[in-house]
Motif scaffolding. Sequence first.
Motif, PDB file in Angstrom:
ATOM      1  N   GLY A 162      30.312  95.605  13.158  1.00  0.00           N
ATOM      2  CA  GLY A 162      29.765  95.320  11.844  1.00  0.00           C
ATOM      3  C   GLY A 162      28.268  95.158  11.823  1.00  0.00           C
ATOM      4  N   PHE A 163      27.598  95.575  12.889  1.00  0.00           N
ATOM      5  CA  PHE A 163      26.142  95.469  12.954  1.00  0.00           C
ATOM      6  C   PHE A 163      25.471  96.660  12.262  1.00  0.00           C
ATOM      7  CE2 PHE A 163      22.075  95.753  15.436  1.00  0.00           C
ATOM      8  CZ  PHE A 163      21.540  94.566  14.978  1.00  0.00           C
ATOM      9  N   ILE A 164      26.180  97.772  12.151  1.00  0.00           N
ATOM     10  CA  ILE A 164      25.686  98.974  11.474  1.00  0.00           C
ATOM     11  C   ILE A 164      26.741  99.408  10.462  1.00  0.00           C
ATOM     12  CG2 ILE A 164      24.985 101.376  11.737  1.00  0.00           C
ATOM     13  CD1 ILE A 164      23.979 100.744  14.500  1.00  0.00           C
ATOM     14  N   HIS A 165      26.300  99.679   9.231  1.00  0.00           N
ATOM     15  CA  HIS A 165      27.200 100.112   8.169  1.00  0.00           C
ATOM     16  C   HIS A 165      26.757 101.471   7.657  1.00  0.00           C
ATOM     17  CE1 HIS A 165      29.539  96.345   7.438  1.00  0.00           C
ATOM     18  NE2 HIS A 165      28.486  95.806   8.036  1.00  0.00           N
ATOM     19  N   ASP A 173      28.181  87.674   8.311  1.00  0.00           N
ATOM     20  CA  ASP A 173      29.031  87.008   9.299  1.00  0.00           C
ATOM     21  C   ASP A 173      28.184  86.021  10.097  1.00  0.00           C
ATOM     22  OD1 ASP A 173      31.091  86.278  10.904  1.00  0.00           O
ATOM     23  OD2 ASP A 173      31.051  88.062  12.137  1.00  0.00           O
ATOM     24  N   SER A 174      28.035  84.830   9.565  1.00  0.00           N
ATOM     25  CA  SER A 174      27.201  83.822  10.216  1.00  0.00           C
ATOM     26  C   SER A 174      28.031  82.987  11.176  1.00  0.00           C
ATOM     27  CB  SER A 174      26.548  82.919   9.165  1.00  0.00           C
ATOM     28  OG  SER A 174      25.917  81.819   9.767  1.00  0.00           O
ATOM     29  N   LYS A 175      27.436  82.598  12.281  1.00  0.00           N
ATOM     30  CA  LYS A 175      28.136  81.742  13.247  1.00  0.00           C
ATOM     31  C   LYS A 175      28.193  80.291  12.770  1.00  0.00           C
ATOM     32  CE  LYS A 175      23.989  80.653  15.966  1.00  0.00           C
ATOM     33  NZ  LYS A 175      23.328  80.804  17.251  1.00  0.00           N
ATOM     34  N   ILE A 176      27.407  79.966  11.741  1.00  0.00           N
ATOM     35  CA  ILE A 176      27.408  78.590  11.233  1.00  0.00           C
ATOM     36  C   ILE A 176      28.660  78.329  10.415  1.00  0.00           C
ATOM     37  CG2 ILE A 176      26.133  76.918   9.838  1.00  0.00           C
ATOM     38  CD1 ILE A 176      23.607  78.432  10.461  1.00  0.00           C
ATOM     39  N   PRO A 187      43.626  86.111  25.563  1.00  0.00           N
ATOM     40  CA  PRO A 187      44.592  85.616  24.558  1.00  0.00           C
ATOM     41  C   PRO A 187      44.099  85.872  23.134  1.00  0.00           C
ATOM     42  CG  PRO A 187      43.363  83.785  25.479  1.00  0.00           C
ATOM     43  CD  PRO A 187      42.927  85.010  26.243  1.00  0.00           C
ATOM     44  N   VAL A 188      44.130  87.121  22.723  1.00  0.00           N
ATOM     45  CA  VAL A 188      43.610  87.493  21.409  1.00  0.00           C
ATOM     46  C   VAL A 188      44.481  86.957  20.281  1.00  0.00           C
ATOM     47  CG1 VAL A 188      44.851  89.688  21.263  1.00  0.00           C
ATOM     48  CG2 VAL A 188      42.640  89.448  20.134  1.00  0.00           C
ATOM     49  N   ASP A 189      45.741  86.584  20.584  1.00  0.00           N
ATOM     50  CA  ASP A 189      46.626  86.046  19.549  1.00  0.00           C
ATOM     51  C   ASP A 189      46.133  84.706  19.012  1.00  0.00           C
ATOM     52  OD1 ASP A 189      48.627  88.112  19.645  1.00  0.00           O
ATOM     53  OD2 ASP A 189      49.194  87.326  21.599  1.00  0.00           O
ATOM     54  N   LEU A 190      45.210  84.073  19.706  1.00  0.00           N
ATOM     55  CA  LEU A 190      44.646  82.833  19.194  1.00  0.00           C
ATOM     56  C   LEU A 190      43.720  83.077  18.011  1.00  0.00           C
ATOM     57  CD1 LEU A 190      43.762  81.108  22.602  1.00  0.00           C
ATOM     58  CD2 LEU A 190      45.773  80.724  21.165  1.00  0.00           C
ATOM     59  N   HIS A 237      37.910  95.992  19.563  1.00  0.00           N
ATOM     60  CA  HIS A 237      38.211  96.278  18.158  1.00  0.00           C
ATOM     61  C   HIS A 237      38.836  95.064  17.465  1.00  0.00           C
ATOM     62  CE1 HIS A 237      37.294 100.601  18.062  1.00  0.00           C
ATOM     63  NE2 HIS A 237      37.640 100.579  19.331  1.00  0.00           N
ATOM     64  N   LYS A 238      39.670  94.317  18.161  1.00  0.00           N
ATOM     65  CA  LYS A 238      40.274  93.124  17.553  1.00  0.00           C
ATOM     66  C   LYS A 238      39.263  91.992  17.448  1.00  0.00           C
ATOM     67  CE  LYS A 238      45.057  94.091  18.825  1.00  0.00           C
ATOM     68  NZ  LYS A 238      46.282  93.607  19.512  1.00  0.00           N
ATOM     69  N   LEU A 239      38.397  91.862  18.432  1.00  0.00           N
ATOM     70  CA  LEU A 239      37.383  90.810  18.367  1.00  0.00           C
ATOM     71  C   LEU A 239      36.374  91.063  17.255  1.00  0.00           C
ATOM     72  CD1 LEU A 239      36.592  90.088  22.137  1.00  0.00           C
ATOM     73  CD2 LEU A 239      37.812  88.636  20.515  1.00  0.00           C
ATOM     74  N   SER A 240      36.219  92.317  16.848  1.00  0.00           N
ATOM     75  CA  SER A 240      35.274  92.617  15.771  1.00  0.00           C
ATOM     76  C   SER A 240      35.716  92.020  14.439  1.00  0.00           C
ATOM     77  CB  SER A 240      35.110  94.131  15.631  1.00  0.00           C
ATOM     78  OG  SER A 240      36.338  94.736  15.244  1.00  0.00           O
ATOM     79  N   ARG A 241      36.999  91.659  14.314  1.00  0.00           N
ATOM     80  CA  ARG A 241      37.497  91.067  13.080  1.00  0.00           C
ATOM     81  C   ARG A 241      37.458  89.545  13.087  1.00  0.00           C
ATOM     82  NH1 ARG A 241      43.249  93.845  12.505  1.00  0.00           N
ATOM     83  NH2 ARG A 241      43.211  93.604  14.767  1.00  0.00           N
ATOM     84  N   VAL A 242      37.004  88.947  14.184  1.00  0.00           N
ATOM     85  CA  VAL A 242      36.943  87.495  14.294  1.00  0.00           C
ATOM     86  C   VAL A 242      35.627  87.002  13.691  1.00  0.00           C
ATOM     87  CG1 VAL A 242      37.000  85.547  15.898  1.00  0.00           C
ATOM     88  CG2 VAL A 242      38.357  87.602  16.367  1.00  0.00           C
ATOM     89  N   PRO A 243      35.647  85.962  12.868  1.00  0.00           N
ATOM     90  CA  PRO A 243      34.400  85.454  12.273  1.00  0.00           C
ATOM     91  C   PRO A 243      33.418  84.969  13.328  1.00  0.00           C
ATOM     92  CG  PRO A 243      36.321  84.585  11.108  1.00  0.00           C
ATOM     93  CD  PRO A 243      36.835  85.271  12.342  1.00  0.00           C
ATOM     94  N   GLY A 244      32.128  85.043  12.980  1.00  0.00           N
ATOM     95  CA  GLY A 244      31.090  84.647  13.925  1.00  0.00           C
ATOM     96  C   GLY A 244      31.138  83.184  14.299  1.00  0.00           C
TER      97      GLY A 244
END
Length: 520
Positions: free
Chosen positions: A294-297, A310-313, A180-183, A209-216
């Motif tokens: 986003g681990f390599i730029h 992108d911190s998980k905190i 359910p990526v729409d969440l 690719h969509k999960l890469s845009r979700v904050p940590g």
Amino acid sequence: MSVRSHTPPTLLGAVRPGCRELLCLLVITLAVSRGTSGVCPTACICATDIVSCTNKNLSKVPGNLFRLIKRLDLSYNRIGLLDSEWLPVSFIQLNTLIIRQNNITNVSTGSFATTPNLKCLDLSSNKLESVKSSVFHELKVLEVLLLYNNHISCLDPSAFGGLSQLQKLYLSGNFLTQFPVDLYVGRYKLAELVFLDVSYNQIPSLPIHKLSRVPGKQLRGLYLHGNPFVCDCSLYSLLIFWYHRHFSSVMDFKNDYTCHLGSDSRHSRQLLLIQESTMNCSDSIINSSFHVLGFIHEAHVGERLIVNCDSKIGNGNMDFIWVSPDNRLLEPQKEVENFHVLYNGSLVIESPRLEDAGVYSCIAMNRQRLLNETVDITIHVSNFTVNRSHAHEAFNTAFTTLAACVASIVLVLLYLYLTPCPCNCKTKRQKAMLNQSHVHSSILSPGPASDNSAEDRKAGKRVVFLEPLKETAAGQNGKVRLFPSETVIAAEGILKSARVKSDSDSVNSVFSDTPFVAAN
């Protein structure tokens, strides 16, 4: 002098109106309190603002419940349908509603209109097959929703659209076949969702690719174990990335993340995902996945680069410090050469240089210094000018090759369609050979020319007459001399072989239409 006696009002007369008012007030209070608080049903256990009606074989909610209760437990009963009238009264202060282990098969729109202040709703272990649109829209302050251990195979993207305060959603133990990526992204995303449990469903793959845009801070609470994943290097890279960042959702259930090689998960071999020796993934595939995450730029010389921390905190009330590859501290409000850090934790590199490449570490800490996290990010710097020149040269080579191919095709077409057809020449040559054969045949003909001339002309034949000389010289032996200066040619030589000697006059005379006459 007359004295008027003033009789004060009696106590009884003064008290009677007050008693009547007090009595009326008491009756009204009792009536209101009776309707407001109600009584504790015999099938329930009540403790001030908590009511428990568990395991009483109830098919509907008792009608004389306290209206000001805050917690209602109706688990282990036979309630089957939730519609707009399933609750007998409105519970304004109710914040926890537990209806697990019932026979609920459907939830209609408006079922929770009488409980607008719910913060926790437990519908687990029922028989729900789908979650339709707008069923939870009245619950504006809901924070926890439990739907695990149902038969849910379909989720409407707008079903959770109104839950702007939802923080935890439990969907494990269902029959979901798509994540359910729409969440997380899109119109109905839940910005406050930090815990999502979709473990033990039927999800074969993830939208990387969509999960890469979700904050940590949202991804750290995503639980995916127990799903029949298809072995994939991108999925492997994602889980390894989370494992290195110490996400509890991956570390605590490391052995429950498995994948299968074939299309049928029941008969194919199961492999552990979070083991480096299990998946045969090349470094290039893993690096490309890290690029997406986003681990390599990648940076180019002279072009500005912004890297997010992108911190998980989370970013609220946080302090950020970056450490460069040469161990220099990069902090907000302090510019070091071409580096500076923004207040949201992003690192800005103005005009990157080749020597700026390396591993950068972002340290995120809350203001109380109780939580911290370090995120390592690799930055590659390349010379864009050199790469552009190489690309230009490659383009020139490709263009030249293409132009040569087109020119070759044009020349071939010109040769095929513009060259004169050799058919006429061939026809003339065939006619000439045919005439020559006719000449030879006429020489061999013994009959007189006057008899067959008309017929030969009609047939298109050409006849040559050879006449002997009037005076035969000595030594000729009856042979014909064509020209006095030429060697005598015998008739047998003409029959057996081609001409030995000839000149242009003799050739023309052979193919002439006029009779051949020897000179005197």
